[in-house]
Design a protein around this motif. Structure first.
Motif, PDB file in Angstrom:
ATOM      1  N   ASP A   7      -0.139  23.135  24.648  1.00  0.00           N
ATOM      2  CA  ASP A   7       0.017  21.717  24.291  1.00  0.00           C
ATOM      3  C   ASP A   7      -1.095  21.286  23.337  1.00  0.00           C
ATOM      4  OD1 ASP A   7       2.276  21.307  26.006  1.00  0.00           O
ATOM      5  OD2 ASP A   7       0.909  21.118  27.714  1.00  0.00           O
ATOM      6  N   VAL A   8      -2.299  21.744  23.621  1.00  0.00           N
ATOM      7  CA  VAL A   8      -3.436  21.401  22.771  1.00  0.00           C
ATOM      8  C   VAL A   8      -3.304  22.124  21.433  1.00  0.00           C
ATOM      9  CG1 VAL A   8      -5.943  21.385  22.578  1.00  0.00           C
ATOM     10  CG2 VAL A   8      -4.870  21.080  24.816  1.00  0.00           C
ATOM     11  N   LYS A   9      -2.946  23.386  21.488  1.00  0.00           N
ATOM     12  CA  LYS A   9      -2.780  24.167  20.261  1.00  0.00           C
ATOM     13  C   LYS A   9      -1.707  23.549  19.374  1.00  0.00           C
ATOM     14  CE  LYS A   9      -2.181  28.708  18.379  1.00  0.00           C
ATOM     15  NZ  LYS A   9      -3.030  29.864  18.367  1.00  0.00           N
ATOM     16  N   ASP A  10      -0.631  23.066  19.956  1.00  0.00           N
ATOM     17  CA  ASP A  10       0.427  22.395  19.183  1.00  0.00           C
ATOM     18  C   ASP A  10      -0.133  21.190  18.428  1.00  0.00           C
ATOM     19  OD1 ASP A  10       2.317  24.207  20.061  1.00  0.00           O
ATOM     20  OD2 ASP A  10       3.196  22.848  21.556  1.00  0.00           O
ATOM     21  N   LYS A  11      -1.012  20.452  19.071  1.00  0.00           N
ATOM     22  CA  LYS A  11      -1.605  19.273  18.416  1.00  0.00           C
ATOM     23  C   LYS A  11      -2.486  19.696  17.243  1.00  0.00           C
ATOM     24  CE  LYS A  11      -1.140  16.143  22.255  1.00  0.00           C
ATOM     25  NZ  LYS A  11       0.027  15.503  21.668  1.00  0.00           N
ATOM     26  N   VAL A  12      -3.224  20.775  17.427  1.00  0.00           N
ATOM     27  CA  VAL A  12      -4.072  21.282  16.343  1.00  0.00           C
ATOM     28  C   VAL A  12      -3.196  21.790  15.196  1.00  0.00           C
ATOM     29  CG1 VAL A  12      -5.684  23.126  15.699  1.00  0.00           C
ATOM     30  CG2 VAL A  12      -6.069  21.788  17.780  1.00  0.00           C
ATOM     31  N   GLN A  13      -2.154  22.518  15.513  1.00  0.00           N
ATOM     32  CA  GLN A  13      -1.268  23.032  14.464  1.00  0.00           C
ATOM     33  C   GLN A  13      -0.554  21.902  13.736  1.00  0.00           C
ATOM     34  OE1 GLN A  13       1.018  25.899  16.736  1.00  0.00           O
ATOM     35  NE2 GLN A  13      -0.329  27.565  16.073  1.00  0.00           N
ATOM     36  N   HIS A  14      -0.174  20.867  14.459  1.00  0.00           N
ATOM     37  CA  HIS A  14       0.451  19.704  13.831  1.00  0.00           C
ATOM     38  C   HIS A  14      -0.529  19.048  12.860  1.00  0.00           C
ATOM     39  CE1 HIS A  14       2.929  16.143  13.321  1.00  0.00           C
ATOM     40  NE2 HIS A  14       1.872  15.400  13.609  1.00  0.00           N
ATOM     41  N   LYS A  15      -1.788  18.923  13.267  1.00  0.00           N
ATOM     42  CA  LYS A  15      -2.800  18.326  12.393  1.00  0.00           C
ATOM     43  C   LYS A  15      -3.033  19.204  11.173  1.00  0.00           C
ATOM     44  CE  LYS A  15      -5.541  15.140  11.231  1.00  0.00           C
ATOM     45  NZ  LYS A  15      -5.026  13.792  10.964  1.00  0.00           N
ATOM     46  N   MET A  16      -3.023  20.510  11.356  1.00  0.00           N
ATOM     47  CA  MET A  16      -3.186  21.428  10.226  1.00  0.00           C
ATOM     48  C   MET A  16      -2.047  21.268   9.230  1.00  0.00           C
ATOM     49  SD  MET A  16      -4.568  24.782  12.298  1.00  0.00           S
ATOM     50  CE  MET A  16      -4.304  25.880  10.930  1.00  0.00           C
ATOM     51  N   THR A  17      -0.829  21.093   9.737  1.00  0.00           N
ATOM     52  CA  THR A  17       0.328  20.874   8.857  1.00  0.00           C
ATOM     53  C   THR A  17       0.163  19.575   8.084  1.00  0.00           C
ATOM     54  OG1 THR A  17       1.779  22.113  10.340  1.00  0.00           O
ATOM     55  CG2 THR A  17       2.844  20.572   8.816  1.00  0.00           C
ATOM     56  N   GLU A  18      -0.274  18.511   8.760  1.00  0.00           N
ATOM     57  CA  GLU A  18      -0.523  17.223   8.090  1.00  0.00           C
ATOM     58  C   GLU A  18      -1.538  17.382   6.968  1.00  0.00           C
ATOM     59  OE1 GLU A  18      -1.908  14.099  10.643  1.00  0.00           O
ATOM     60  OE2 GLU A  18      -0.102  14.106  11.871  1.00  0.00           O
ATOM     61  N   ILE A  19      -2.614  18.083   7.263  1.00  0.00           N
ATOM     62  CA  ILE A  19      -3.675  18.267   6.273  1.00  0.00           C
ATOM     63  C   ILE A  19      -3.185  19.115   5.105  1.00  0.00           C
ATOM     64  CG2 ILE A  19      -5.941  19.336   5.887  1.00  0.00           C
ATOM     65  CD1 ILE A  19      -6.699  18.297   8.709  1.00  0.00           C
ATOM     66  N   ALA A  20      -2.411  20.154   5.389  1.00  0.00           N
ATOM     67  CA  ALA A  20      -1.863  20.989   4.316  1.00  0.00           C
ATOM     68  C   ALA A  20      -0.972  20.155   3.394  1.00  0.00           C
ATOM     69  CB  ALA A  20      -1.077  22.167   4.903  1.00  0.00           C
ATOM     70  N   GLU A  21      -0.187  19.256   3.975  1.00  0.00           N
ATOM     71  CA  GLU A  21       0.660  18.373   3.173  1.00  0.00           C
ATOM     72  C   GLU A  21      -0.186  17.428   2.329  1.00  0.00           C
ATOM     73  OE1 GLU A  21       3.198  16.563   6.116  1.00  0.00           O
ATOM     74  OE2 GLU A  21       4.400  18.386   6.357  1.00  0.00           O
ATOM     75  N   GLN A  22      -1.265  16.911   2.905  1.00  0.00           N
ATOM     76  CA  GLN A  22      -2.165  16.024   2.163  1.00  0.00           C
ATOM     77  C   GLN A  22      -2.837  16.779   1.014  1.00  0.00           C
ATOM     78  OE1 GLN A  22      -4.735  14.672   5.333  1.00  0.00           O
ATOM     79  NE2 GLN A  22      -3.478  12.867   5.752  1.00  0.00           N
ATOM     80  N   ILE A  23      -3.250  18.004   1.270  1.00  0.00           N
ATOM     81  CA  ILE A  23      -3.863  18.819   0.219  1.00  0.00           C
ATOM     82  C   ILE A  23      -2.874  19.054  -0.903  1.00  0.00           C
ATOM     83  CG2 ILE A  23      -4.722  21.147  -0.329  1.00  0.00           C
ATOM     84  CD1 ILE A  23      -6.043  21.107   2.499  1.00  0.00           C
ATOM     85  N   SER A  24      -1.642  19.373  -0.556  1.00  0.00           N
ATOM     86  CA  SER A  24      -0.606  19.606  -1.556  1.00  0.00           C
ATOM     87  C   SER A  24      -0.364  18.352  -2.396  1.00  0.00           C
ATOM     88  CB  SER A  24       0.689  20.041  -0.859  1.00  0.00           C
ATOM     89  OG  SER A  24       1.706  20.253  -1.788  1.00  0.00           O
ATOM     90  N   GLU A  25      -0.318  17.204  -1.731  1.00  0.00           N
ATOM     91  CA  GLU A  25      -0.125  15.947  -2.440  1.00  0.00           C
ATOM     92  C   GLU A  25      -1.304  15.652  -3.361  1.00  0.00           C
ATOM     93  OE1 GLU A  25       1.258  11.357  -1.547  1.00  0.00           O
ATOM     94  OE2 GLU A  25       0.244  12.453   0.047  1.00  0.00           O
ATOM     95  N   LEU A  26      -2.502  15.880  -2.875  1.00  0.00           N
ATOM     96  CA  LEU A  26      -3.690  15.665  -3.705  1.00  0.00           C
ATOM     97  C   LEU A  26      -3.708  16.612  -4.900  1.00  0.00           C
ATOM     98  CD1 LEU A  26      -6.428  15.096  -0.975  1.00  0.00           C
ATOM     99  CD2 LEU A  26      -5.543  13.409  -2.607  1.00  0.00           C
ATOM    100  N   GLN A  27      -3.236  17.841  -4.718  1.00  0.00           N
ATOM    101  CA  GLN A  27      -3.160  18.777  -5.841  1.00  0.00           C
ATOM    102  C   GLN A  27      -2.157  18.287  -6.886  1.00  0.00           C
ATOM    103  OE1 GLN A  27      -2.402  22.393  -3.607  1.00  0.00           O
ATOM    104  NE2 GLN A  27      -4.527  23.056  -3.835  1.00  0.00           N
TER     105      GLN A  27
END
Length: 149
Positions: A80-100
Motif C-alpha cells: 500500500d505504501v509502495k503504491d503511493k510512492v510509485q503513484h508519486k513517481m508517475t506524477e513527477i515523471a509526468e511533470q518532468i515530461s511537461e516541463l521538458q
C-alpha cells in the motif's frame, strides 16, 4: 517541548507548525497551565515525518494518507505504501515530461527571435504567441529576418 523548540530543531516557522495543526496533520499533546502548546517526542517525530515526506514531493493530502498508514501500520501492507510512492513517481515523471515540453517550446521561441534592438512590433516571439495557438516543440517557428538587427 514548546513550539519554539520545534521551530529551532526543525528549522521551520511557527506559522508552518500552526498550518500543519490547522490541516490536522499535527496536534500538540497538551497545553501548559499558561496555555502554551506542548509537544511530545512522538509529536516531534511526526513533524519530522511530515517534513521528510514534503521534502520528497508529497502533497499535504498524500502526507495525510501516509500518516493514516503510519498511525495504523498493522492494518496496511507494505504494498500500500509502495503504491503511493510509485503513484508519486508517475506524477513527477509526468511533470518532468511537461516541463521538458515547455522548455523545448521556449527554446524554439528563443531561436526564432533575433533579439536585436528593433521595435517589439517586429518580435517573432510576440507574433508566434499572438497567433493564439500553443507553441509545440514539434512546430517550427521561422526566424524573422530583422533587417534592423
Amino acid at each position: 517541548m514548546k513550539i519554539g523548540d520545534l521551530v529551532k530543531q526543525h528549522g521551520v516557522s511557527v506559522d508552518t507548525i500552526r498550518f500543519y495543526e490547522k490541516q490536522q496533520l499535527l496536534t500538540p499533546s497538551a497545553r501548559s497551565e499558561g496555555g502554551y502548546r506542548l509537544y511530545s517526542h512522538a509529536d516531534n517525530q511526526r513533524l519530522s515525518f511530515i517534513l521528510r515526506a514534503k521534502s520528497v514531493g508529497f502533497s499535504l493530502q498524500q502526507i495525510r494518507e501516509l500518516l493514516q498508514i503510519e498511525d495504523n501500520k498493522s492494518q496496511w501492507q507494505c504494498s500500500d505504501v509502495k503504491d503511493k510512492v510509485q503513484h508519486k513517481m508517475t506524477e513527477i515523471a509526468e511533470q518532468i515530461s511537461e516541463l521538458q515540453r515547455f522548455y523545448q517550446a521556449l527554446a524554439q521561441l528563443d531561436q526564432a527571435c533575433c533579439g536585436g534592438s528593433v521595435s517589439a512590433t517586429e518580435c517573432s516571439i510576440l507574433t508566434a504567441l499572438e497567433q493564439g495557438q500553443p507553441v509545440l516543440a514539434e512546430q517550427h517557428i521561422p526566424k524573422q529576418e530583422c533587417a534592423k538587427c
